[in-house]
Scaffold this motif. Structure first.
Motif, PDB file in Angstrom:
ATOM      1  N   GLU A  18       1.489  11.948  -5.180  1.00 31.02           N
ATOM      2  CA  GLU A  18       1.959  10.745  -4.483  1.00 31.02           C
ATOM      3  C   GLU A  18       3.470  10.689  -4.353  1.00 31.02           C
ATOM      4  O   GLU A  18       4.005   9.903  -3.563  1.00 31.02           O
ATOM      5  CB  GLU A  18       1.459   9.487  -5.201  1.00 31.02           C
ATOM      6  CG  GLU A  18      -0.015   9.181  -5.026  1.00 31.02           C
ATOM      7  CD  GLU A  18      -0.910  10.069  -5.862  1.00 31.02           C
ATOM      8  OE1 GLU A  18      -0.381  10.696  -6.821  1.00 31.02           O
ATOM      9  OE2 GLU A  18      -2.119  10.144  -5.574  1.00 31.02           O
ATOM     10  N   SER A  45       0.840  -1.196   0.000  1.00 29.01           N
ATOM     11  CA  SER A  45       0.000   0.000   0.000  1.00 29.01           C
ATOM     12  C   SER A  45       0.870   1.239   0.000  1.00 29.01           C
ATOM     13  O   SER A  45       1.818   1.343   0.795  1.00 29.01           O
ATOM     14  CB  SER A  45      -0.914   0.006   1.234  1.00 29.01           C
ATOM     15  OG  SER A  45      -1.513   1.272   1.414  1.00 29.01           O
ATOM     16  N   HIS A  46       0.561   2.198  -0.871  1.00 30.79           N
ATOM     17  CA  HIS A  46       1.301   3.461  -0.903  1.00 30.79           C
ATOM     18  C   HIS A  46       1.142   4.207   0.427  1.00 30.79           C
ATOM     19  O   HIS A  46       2.108   4.787   0.941  1.00 30.79           O
ATOM     20  CB  HIS A  46       0.803   4.335  -2.060  1.00 30.79           C
ATOM     21  CG  HIS A  46       1.382   3.967  -3.386  1.00 30.79           C
ATOM     22  ND1 HIS A  46       2.635   4.377  -3.784  1.00 30.79           N
ATOM     23  CD2 HIS A  46       0.894   3.218  -4.400  1.00 30.79           C
ATOM     24  CE1 HIS A  46       2.891   3.908  -4.995  1.00 30.79           C
ATOM     25  NE2 HIS A  46       1.851   3.203  -5.396  1.00 30.79           N
ATOM     26  N   LYS A  47      -0.079   4.208   0.974  1.00 31.78           N
ATOM     27  CA  LYS A  47      -0.329   4.956   2.210  1.00 31.78           C
ATOM     28  C   LYS A  47       0.466   4.382   3.375  1.00 31.78           C
ATOM     29  O   LYS A  47       1.051   5.127   4.170  1.00 31.78           O
ATOM     30  CB  LYS A  47      -1.819   4.950   2.534  1.00 31.78           C
ATOM     31  CG  LYS A  47      -2.651   5.821   1.592  1.00 31.78           C
ATOM     32  CD  LYS A  47      -4.103   5.872   2.036  1.00 31.78           C
ATOM     33  CE  LYS A  47      -4.910   6.777   1.126  1.00 31.78           C
ATOM     34  NZ  LYS A  47      -6.335   6.847   1.541  1.00 31.78           N
ATOM     35  N   LEU A  48       0.481   3.066   3.486  1.00 27.64           N
ATOM     36  CA  LEU A  48       1.214   2.432   4.583  1.00 27.64           C
ATOM     37  C   LEU A  48       2.711   2.648   4.440  1.00 27.64           C
ATOM     38  O   LEU A  48       3.409   2.970   5.416  1.00 27.64           O
ATOM     39  CB  LEU A  48       0.887   0.941   4.637  1.00 27.64           C
ATOM     40  CG  LEU A  48       1.483   0.150   5.813  1.00 27.64           C
ATOM     41  CD1 LEU A  48       1.050   0.767   7.132  1.00 27.64           C
ATOM     42  CD2 LEU A  48       1.068  -1.315   5.730  1.00 27.64           C
ATOM     43  N   TRP A  49       3.232   2.480   3.236  1.00 33.03           N
ATOM     44  CA  TRP A  49       4.654   2.696   2.980  1.00 33.03           C
ATOM     45  C   TRP A  49       5.023   4.155   3.204  1.00 33.03           C
ATOM     46  O   TRP A  49       6.073   4.462   3.764  1.00 33.03           O
ATOM     47  CB  TRP A  49       4.995   2.242   1.568  1.00 33.03           C
ATOM     48  CG  TRP A  49       6.376   2.538   1.080  1.00 33.03           C
ATOM     49  CD1 TRP A  49       6.712   3.092  -0.130  1.00 33.03           C
ATOM     50  CD2 TRP A  49       7.631   2.295   1.737  1.00 33.03           C
ATOM     51  NE1 TRP A  49       8.072   3.211  -0.265  1.00 33.03           N
ATOM     52  CE2 TRP A  49       8.658   2.729   0.877  1.00 33.03           C
ATOM     53  CE3 TRP A  49       7.971   1.764   2.982  1.00 33.03           C
ATOM     54  CZ2 TRP A  49      10.009   2.644   1.211  1.00 33.03           C
ATOM     55  CZ3 TRP A  49       9.323   1.675   3.322  1.00 33.03           C
ATOM     56  CH2 TRP A  49      10.320   2.112   2.447  1.00 33.03           C
ATOM     57  N   ASN A  50       4.143   5.081   2.805  1.00 28.48           N
ATOM     58  CA  ASN A  50       4.395   6.499   3.058  1.00 28.48           C
ATOM     59  C   ASN A  50       4.416   6.795   4.552  1.00 28.48           C
ATOM     60  O   ASN A  50       5.215   7.609   5.031  1.00 28.48           O
ATOM     61  CB  ASN A  50       3.333   7.365   2.371  1.00 28.48           C
ATOM     62  CG  ASN A  50       3.559   7.505   0.888  1.00 28.48           C
ATOM     63  OD1 ASN A  50       4.642   7.193   0.379  1.00 28.48           O
ATOM     64  ND2 ASN A  50       2.556   7.975   0.168  1.00 28.48           N
ATOM     65  N   GLY A  51       3.538   6.123   5.306  1.00 30.41           N
ATOM     66  CA  GLY A  51       3.538   6.309   6.756  1.00 30.41           C
ATOM     67  C   GLY A  51       4.842   5.864   7.383  1.00 30.41           C
ATOM     68  O   GLY A  51       5.382   6.533   8.279  1.00 30.41           O
ATOM     69  N   ILE A  64       6.004  12.387  -0.479  1.00 32.44           N
ATOM     70  CA  ILE A  64       6.644  11.709   0.652  1.00 32.44           C
ATOM     71  C   ILE A  64       7.896  10.942   0.216  1.00 32.44           C
ATOM     72  O   ILE A  64       8.954  11.053   0.864  1.00 32.44           O
ATOM     73  CB  ILE A  64       5.655  10.782   1.380  1.00 32.44           C
ATOM     74  CG1 ILE A  64       4.516  11.597   1.997  1.00 32.44           C
ATOM     75  CG2 ILE A  64       6.368   9.977   2.465  1.00 32.44           C
ATOM     76  CD1 ILE A  64       4.966  12.624   3.015  1.00 32.44           C
TER      77      ILE A  64
END
Length: 216
Positions: A145, A83-89, A148
């Motif tokens: 995207e 997931s992009h969101k999880l990896w970005n977190g 980050i």
């Protein structure tokens, strides 16, 4: 990326690192080098310039190694976290951790009793500002995207490349290395999309030539 474009990126980044380090070297080490200008000694200036340029080539190679290492790590991160969101977190957490390290741990390691914390905060703030500017520029030429990942690369990867000098903590070398690293890293990050587009166009042209039927 085709081999021709990779060589072009490698050589242009190499030249950029040499030029930036040469300029930065005369600025941050002016007290040491000013004597060769008064009176002007051409051979001495040339030898110092040649030495600084060579050091800049080394900084540039370190920058390029870090860049291609991050491209690999980024793909692994996306594959692991799915997931992009999880990896970005995860990347945001690492960014904050590295900025904290640049201030707190360096202060504990090198500051003497009574020293101010501000120079250590200033160094981290300068790197953060460079990272934010580069990330915003990346978003303008790409998508939101990329913000980050670009910020992560400019802060975390740059700091990792910077570690050998940070451990020595010699003032002039700290500044001599950081500016070429920031500029070379930002250059590679911002030009990557253009090079990838050129690479795709080149491959399409090659495929079209292969599909052209031979004349009888």
């Amino acid at each position: 990326m085709t081999s021709r474009l990779w060589v072009k990126l490698f050589l242009s980044t190499l030249l950029l690192g040499g030029v930036v380090t040469s300029i930065t070297g005369f600025i941050v080490r002016w007290d040491e080098f000013s004597s060769i200008f008064m009176p002007f000694d051409f051979l001495e200036v040339l030898s110092v310039l040649f030495w600084l340029f060579g050091v800049g080539l080394i900084f540039s190679i370190i920058s390029q190694m870090g860049f291609f290492a991050y491209l690999t790590i980024h793909r692994f991160g996306l594959g692991i976290f799915k997931s992009h969101k999880l990896w970005n977190g995860v990347q945001v957490v690492l960014i904050l951790f590295v900025l904290f390290d640049l201030v707190y741990f360096r202060y504990n390691a090198f500051a003497e009793q009574g020293d101010s914390l501000l120079p250590y905060i200033g160094l981290a703030a300068m790197l953060l500002a460079a990272g934010l500017i580069t990330a915003f520029l990346k978003v303008r030429i790409s998508t939101k995207e990329t913000f980050i990942p670009a910020l992560f690369f400019m802060i975390v990867v740059t700091t990792i490349e910077w570690v050998p000098i940070l451990r020595v903590n010699e003032y002039s070398w700290v500044w001599l290395m950081i500016f070429p690293l920031i500029i070379c890293n930002a250059y590679q990050l911002l030009i990557l999309q253009k090079i990838n587009e050129q690479s795709r166009m080149h491959r399409q042209q090659l495929d079209q030539k292969k599909n052209i039927p031979l004349k009888k």
